[in-house]
Design an enzyme around this catalytic site. Structure first.
Site, short mmCIF file in Angstrom:
data_model
loop_
_atom_site.label_atom_id
_atom_site.label_comp_id
_atom_site.label_asym_id
_atom_site.label_seq_id
_atom_site.Cartn_x
_atom_site.Cartn_y
_atom_site.Cartn_z
N HIS A 281 -11.29 66.54 39.69
CA HIS A 281 -10.38 67.46 39.00
C HIS A 281 -10.83 68.91 39.17
O HIS A 281 -10.17 69.66 39.87
CB HIS A 281 -10.18 67.10 37.53
CG HIS A 281 -9.73 65.70 37.28
ND1 HIS A 281 -8.59 65.18 37.85
CD2 HIS A 281 -10.28 64.69 36.56
CE1 HIS A 281 -8.43 63.92 37.47
NE2 HIS A 281 -9.44 63.60 36.70
N ASP A 332 -6.16 58.14 40.76
CA ASP A 332 -6.71 58.21 39.41
C ASP A 332 -6.12 57.16 38.49
O ASP A 332 -6.47 56.00 38.56
CB ASP A 332 -6.50 59.64 38.88
CG ASP A 332 -7.29 59.93 37.61
OD1 ASP A 332 -7.90 59.01 37.05
OD2 ASP A 332 -7.29 61.09 37.17
#
Length: 468
Positions: A281, A332
């Site tokens: 991220h 994810d």
């Protein structure tokens, strides 16, 4: 010397192929019995008997961030649970789901997920695995039970895997004790290193990679982080290290309150961050953090559809690239499982942020889809710690063939087909076939396990969803 018929079975000819330095014509790719590419020859003539690709040949894209069990949770949180929903309210719902996972359901969910990934253009996955213990938080008799379920799922689907067991110890910065609903995640540092020793033979037998995922700075105190990295390095100096970092603004604020520093700033000053690391991220960084993280050699792990789903924010990719940073994409939480759609979302987020078009094209590649694909393959391979960096000698034969007859691609110039695949073919897949380590896993757009894996997934999901 391999016999001619062996080479024929380990070869593929493509009129157009995306090599690491760009498009090439009339490319013959050959690999050995281990699935390692031993020859890539452009401007070739197709040898007799060698299969011919039905469209452009592409490198397989590594998926550098996956929580497999969350695939069965996709779509079940799209309602307002609080007056202002956020990542944190989503996490509470996800924990309730995680509490009901069993070894059998995890394997079924992961098998279907990996089948989906293969059909959608991913040829490898980095599995960030943090559900370790039974439903009460007690270790299984075999402490590796859930890790081995993931390895079996990858083996059965034919997916290349980097297994990243997650170290999780605290519920917040400053050593806050874990919550009750985090009991299935918790391990001591010594216990984690013992698990890695237990898993090493299994991953080696499967030609998988094994690394470590300190979950986040809020979940792993400084002493534990340092000890875990030292212990992993003693086991394997090249093993990859992945960490969630600076995903949410609250995380940044809490880190500043704890340490006086922002998460990426703290990590760069207190950990040996280098090319082994993947910063997952890294959404909220200052310009100085972008520069420092890029200089470290770490890969930025961008998960565009999940970051959009959770309202995380937008990574500043042009600034990252300005400093020479490498990056890859992951699915994810698996709200979306499609390599092309992750690239599309990444480019579109940059367009919305800057009010420009074709933001991630490069000097070397004016075609944005080709530029993104090549960069995602390079960064994903680095993060995976495996030789899967594209169609080149010495790399694994992980390859995708597009269907030139798909309505989104038909009669287009070959160099435009990849753009049509990324930006215009999502109602039906334009992927014809896919190879992992030289073995064809997807043919005519379909994996051999599609139906049986889907049925097992549906059953596992139904059994796992908690009653209202």
């Amino acid at each position: 010397m391999a016999r001619d018929h062996e080479l024929t079975g380990r070869s593929l000819f493509a009129a157009h192929a995306l090599l690491p330095n760009g498009w090439a014509r009339n490319v013959l790719v050959q690999w050995d019995g281990d699935g390692c590419i031993m020859g890539v020859a452009a401007d070739s003539v197709a040898p007799a008997g060698v299969p011919v690709a039905k469209g452009p040949l592409l490198p397989g894209v590594p998926n550098l961030h996956s929580h497999a069990f969350q695939r069965a949770f996709a779509g079940l949180t799209e309602y307002r649970a609080e007056s202002q929903d956020s990542f944190w309210s989503w996490r509470n719902l996800m924990y309730r789901f995680a509490a009901r996972i069993t070894p059998e359901s995890l394997e079924a969910i992961a098998t279907w997920l990996y089948v989906e990934m293969l059909e959608a253009g991913y040829t490898a996955v980095c599995e960030f695995h943090y559900v370790h213990h039974d439903q009460g938080g007690t270790p299984y008799a075999d402490d590796a039970t859930l890790s081995l379920a993931l390895l079996r799922a990858a083996r059965n689907a034919g997916m290349g895997i980097t297994l990243l067991p997650v170290l999780y110890q605290t519920s917040g910065f400053g050593g806050r004790p874990p919550r009750q609903d985090q009991a299935r995640f918790i391990r001591s540092t010594d216990n984690m290193l013992s698990l890695l020793e237990r898993l090493a033979p299994a991953t080696q037998a499967q030609k998988a990679a094994l690394g470590l995922a300190p979950h986040s700075l809020r979940a792993v105190p400084p002493d534990s982080l340092a000890a875990a990295v030292r212990g992993l390095t003693a086991l394997n100096p090249q093993a990859p290290i992945h960490i969630h970092i600076a995903e949410q603004t609250q995380e940044v604020e809490d880190c500043i309150a704890w340490s006086g520093q922002r998460p990426v700033q703290w990590l760069l000053q207190h950990a040996p961050v280098d090319a082994r690391w993947c910063l997952v991220h890294a959404t909220h960084m200052t310009p100085a953090e972008y520069a420092g993280a890029a200089r470290s050699g770490a890969v930025a792990g961008i998960c565009p559809t999940t970051e959009a789903n959770l309202g995380d924010g937008i990574f500043d990719m042009p600034l990252w690239l300005q400093h020479g940073g490498r990056w890859g994409v992951g699915s994810d939480s698996h709200a979306c499982v499609n390599a092309a759609e992750e690239l599309l979302m990444l480019e579109y987020s940059q367009r919305l942020q800057r009010r420009q078009r074709n933001v991630l094209a490069s000097t070397a590649q004016a075609e944005v889809a080709a530029a993104m694909t090549l960069q995602a393959v390079q960064g994903g391979a680095q993060a995976a710690g495996r030789a899967i960096a594209g169609l080149a000698v010495g790399q694994q034969a992980d390859m995708v063939v597009l269907d030139a007859h798909h309505v989104a691609l038909r009669d287009l110039p070959p160099h435009s087909m990849l753009s049509a695949h990324v930006f215009g073919s999502h109602r039906t897949s334009a992927i014809d076939s896919l190879w992992v380590a030289g073995v064809c896993r997807v043919s005519q757009g379909r994996h051999a396990l599609h139906e049986t894996a889907a049925q097992a997934f549906v059953a596992a999901r139904s059994a796992t969803i908690a009653p209202d």
